[in-house]
Design an enzyme around this catalytic site. Sequence first.
Site, short mmCIF file in Angstrom:
data_model
loop_
_atom_site.label_atom_id
_atom_site.label_comp_id
_atom_site.label_asym_id
_atom_site.label_seq_id
_atom_site.Cartn_x
_atom_site.Cartn_y
_atom_site.Cartn_z
N CYS A 1 0.82 -1.21 0.00
CA CYS A 1 0.00 0.00 0.00
C CYS A 1 0.86 1.26 0.00
O CYS A 1 1.70 1.44 0.89
CB CYS A 1 -0.91 -0.01 1.23
SG CYS A 1 -1.78 1.54 1.51
N TYR B 1 -5.61 5.98 -8.74
CA TYR B 1 -6.80 5.22 -8.32
C TYR B 1 -8.05 5.73 -9.03
O TYR B 1 -8.93 4.94 -9.39
CB TYR B 1 -6.98 5.30 -6.81
CG TYR B 1 -5.99 4.46 -6.04
CD1 TYR B 1 -6.29 3.15 -5.68
CD2 TYR B 1 -4.74 4.97 -5.68
CE1 TYR B 1 -5.38 2.37 -4.98
CE2 TYR B 1 -3.83 4.19 -4.99
CZ TYR B 1 -4.16 2.90 -4.64
OH TYR B 1 -3.25 2.12 -3.96
#
Length: 325
Positions: free
Chosen positions: A63, A191
Amino acid sequence: MGLLVDGVWQDRWYDTASSGGRFERKASAFRNWVTADGARGPSGEGGFAAAPGRYHLYVSLACPWAHRTLIVRALKCLEDAVSVSVVDPHMGAEGWVFGDSPGATPDTVNGASRLYEIYLAADPAYTGRVTVPVLWDRARGTVVSNESAEIVRMLNAAFGGSGPDLYPEDLRDAIDAVNARVYDRVNNGVYKAGFATDQSVYAEAFAALFDELDALEARLDRARYLCGARLTEADIRLFTTLVRFDAVYVGHFKCNRRRIADYPNLSNYLRDLHALPGVAGTVNLTHIKRHYYESHPTINPTGIVPLGPELDFEVPNDRALRFGA
């Protein structure tokens, strides 16, 4: 990627139908601050005084948001002050879990098998996404924060580590301005492109992403770092996206106008940051690739992880030569 609703786990993907095909990231829920003396921070409540061994980080090596905290922990030499647990790179029906993949670790503090159990320990009725990083307080048995940008500042300022000041007072306005653009268009921009479910929404995010990368390429032609001659948190926040870009975002998120390797300044800058003491040890491309390609079945239903590209972040860079050490 599931979520908790009134303390009950649900395996539910992001709802882009209600937002016109747009990915909309929700604000972090836990916003307390660790401070040197336990005084209240900019948000949340007080009572979280910095102390070696009191706090524990739950992270994913995959992440980019969690990666920020690991880099600052390394740069500030806080490895002995703040302990870490690493979740498995594969995020399936139970969300982030503590598995046995190489590089993952058990939860040595709470003995949880799933990250959502940590959220429930702090709030049994919690509603929201279960994300990393999570900063846990052993003394009070609760979550301090799950907002990476704020955890970075706590690690920088509260514990008195020996590394560089990544948020110096004289550069704060400049850092905040850079962070705002980079977050919206690059960190979260990949994203917004990758999770878009409408062509025009994807095209909008794609254009903003590469416009900003072009601007950053020009900016890095004038100075070694984003805010001049000194390394700051703005550089760390950009690095975690850049280091994933060619391996994941170009293909998986369809961010394929150019690679970072095609930008002379950005690619040299990426290698310059990778060479900082402790940073290379926080980069795990196996976890990065496995997480994205295995954990997003709506994007990659086969779960096949690509074998390429070949990336070498240790190739010498020209940043110090051009701008001075």
